[in-house]
Design an enzyme around this catalytic site. Structure first.
Site, short mmCIF file in Angstrom:
data_model
loop_
_atom_site.label_atom_id
_atom_site.label_comp_id
_atom_site.label_asym_id
_atom_site.label_seq_id
_atom_site.Cartn_x
_atom_site.Cartn_y
_atom_site.Cartn_z
N GLU A 81 0.84 -1.19 0.00
CA GLU A 81 0.00 0.00 0.00
C GLU A 81 0.88 1.24 0.00
O GLU A 81 1.93 1.28 0.65
CB GLU A 81 -0.89 -0.01 1.24
CG GLU A 81 -1.83 1.18 1.37
CD GLU A 81 -2.58 1.18 2.69
OE1 GLU A 81 -3.69 1.74 2.73
OE2 GLU A 81 -2.05 0.64 3.69
N LYS A 184 -10.23 0.60 -1.16
CA LYS A 184 -10.12 0.31 0.27
C LYS A 184 -11.35 0.80 1.03
O LYS A 184 -11.77 1.95 0.89
CB LYS A 184 -8.85 0.97 0.82
CG LYS A 184 -8.58 0.69 2.29
CD LYS A 184 -7.29 1.38 2.73
CE LYS A 184 -6.99 1.14 4.20
NZ LYS A 184 -5.77 1.85 4.64
N CYS A 217 -4.62 -3.26 4.21
CA CYS A 217 -4.19 -2.74 5.50
C CYS A 217 -5.26 -2.86 6.59
O CYS A 217 -5.58 -3.93 7.05
CB CYS A 217 -3.69 -1.31 5.34
SG CYS A 217 -2.59 -0.78 6.69
#
Length: 515
Positions: A81, A184, A217
């Site tokens: 990321e 995300k 993440c």
């Protein structure tokens, strides 16, 4: 300097026949921990030309690592990321880095062979050609601009500036075709980006391994999209991350390994390397094995490529046979009905906890209050409870330095509210940072004392993630993991290779996150 790549394997998918290795139901994966070339002034907007010039420096590094991965037989390569642009942008200052990523579900596009179809897509073109040139599937993370309204969510209100900006994973096939795009869902203090108006559950199929799911993440701590992917049958997850380590419970490799074990999945985790932000820790994890890297203090601040052969876990893959869930040891994900009452989360819902036979105290760990009891004997069987949630350890010290190291058993049941909101039940043995009770729960990286132990607790959730972290942030594979029908999870371990830093059963009460 203490630089290491750790590998442990408890099952090998490679058979030897007549002296020749026959790879059965497996593939070669690679992840790259990237020392990102940063923009020193991310709050100042750059022209598209200058932003491209910056990203090309990181793309050049990606190119070299893709070549290295391909030379080692990698069929899929994952980059982290924020690896192309870095961090700490505002919504306006990231503008020069944005490209509009088409939806592969709406159109088929190979940026390498058709670069003129979409304007201002130089990064997509470079990544596509990288995948094509090195004949591997490639996953990268970039900044995506989408017009408003979204085709996938036409009724959602537009942001004030009239367009969407997303933290985005892109996936290219080995011929350069754009095959997946994921925005995300769970942002972590990312002012430059929007949360997608609707949940995206994104998978792609690779001919060598079947289906993969995409998360990024902070997503790994939440039900959506991570558990939603698992509920659809996904057993192989791609995990680009820019993870800031936080001991004693959420170090990068500790969290990655715990999730792979608890969910009985493959996790391909690529992290950033940035010492200032305490970012390091990447790995290739399966329920059977772990190949990982975690930089230590004093190590050179540089990238690290990991390559490993791993078994295919997709149950629908054409070459797979038998019950892959059982073969992967998915005991911790077996069906258990959760207790849905918020009252049961923190209070007594059945048999009262046993009376405390040891003096308990409260100390903060990971910003949450834990009930602790000290481990002061050579061997013992101790229970500590936080209201109705009880945690037990049966232990015997094999090597103990009681004059220098203090250990405690801790239990906590409640909702974590610092830098994110999520409900937990946690049972853990930790080395305290000092010899005072108040130091229990603070960050520690090294330890000398070793114990054989059985750690167990009864959870009101089926989502329990186990981990054993030894000195110098070395992962250990538990000897045995068991789960009973009533939610009791037991972890046994002995013969530690290093001193114990943390042994943890990390229960996520997803159904109570919004209570």
């Amino acid at each position: 300097m203490f630089l290491c790549v750790a590998i442990f394997v408890i099952f090998s998918p490679v058979l030897s026949v007549g002296g020749t290795a026959v790879e059965l139901n497996s593939y070669v994966a690679a992840v790259y921990e990237h020392r990102v070339v940063l923009n020193p002034e991310p709050h100042i907007p750059l022209s598209r030309r200058d932003a491209l010039s910056h990203m090309l420096k990181n793309l050049d590094i990606y190119e070299k690592q893709a070549a290295r991965a391909a030379q080692q037989g990698a069929q899929i390569l994952v980059f982290p990321e924020d690896g192309l642009h870095g961090f700490n942008y505002t919504r306006s200052s990231i503008a020069g880095y944005l490209e509009t990523v088409p939806d592969p579900q709406e159109e088929s596009w190979n940026p390498c062979t058709e670069p003129e179809r979409h304007k201002n897509t130089e990064v997509l073109h470079r990544l596509s050609c990288m995948a094509r040139q090195h004949n591997l599937y490639l996953v990268a993370n970039m900044a995506d601009l989408q017009p408003c309204p979204l085709k996938t969510s036409p009724t959602s209100p537009c942001p004030p500036d009239g367009h969407w900006q997303f933290n985005t994973n892109v996936v290219f096939s080995s011929n350069g075709l754009l095959v997946a795009r994921y925005h995300k869902h769970n942002l972590y203090f990312e002012a430059a980006f929007d949360k997608p108006p609707h949940l995206e559950v994104i998978t792609f199929d690779a001919p060598f391994a079947g289906r993969f799911g995409l998360i990024t993440c902070f997503d790994i701590l939440f039900h959506d999209p991570t558990i939603t992917l698992l509920e659809t049958g996904v057993r192989q997850l791609i995990f680009p991350t820019a993870w800031m380590n936080q001991l004693p419970l959420l170090d990068s490799v500790q969290c990655q390994r715990a999730f792979s074990l608890g969910a009985s999945v493959t996790l391909l985790a690529a992290n950033i390397r940035d010492d200032r932000l305490i970012m390091t820790g990447s790995g290739i994890y399966t329920p059977f094995s772990a190949t990982y890297h975690h930089a230590k203090k004093g190590d050179p601040e540089e990238g690290k490529l990991l390559v490993a052969r791993v078994p295919i876990l997709d149950p629908l893959w054409a070459g797979q046979s038998g019950d892959t869930r059982e073969a992967a040891g998915g005991v911790l994900m077996q069906s258990v009905e959760p207790t849905n009452s918020a009252y049961c989360h923190q209070h007594n819902c059945g048999t009262p906890p046993p009376a405390a036979s040891y003096q308990t105290f409260v100390s903060s760990m990971m910003y949450d209050p834990f009930k602790f009891v000290l481990l002061e004997k050579t061997e013992d069987n101790i229970t500590v409870c936080d209201n109705a949630f009880c945690c037990r350890v049966q232990y015997k010290w094999i090597l103990q330095n009681s004059s220098k190291e203090l250990y405690a058993l801790g239990a906590s049941a409640g909702t974590h509210t610092v830098n994110g909101r999520y409900a937990l039940q946690v049972c853990a043995v930790v080395r305290c940072a000092g010899l005072e009770n108040s130091s229990c729960g603070q960050e520690v990286e090294e330890a000398e004392s070793k114990m054989d132990f059985l750690l167990e607790a009864t959870f009101q959730t089926k989502y329990v993630y186990p981990s054993v972290l030894a000195s110098h942030l070395v992962l250990e594979q538990p000897d045995k993991l068991e789960k009973s029908e009533n939610g009791k999870v037991t972890m046994k371990h002995s013969s530690m290779s290093g001193g114990l830093v943390t042994a943890c059963l990390y229960g996520r009460m997803y159904h109570l996150d919004n209570e």
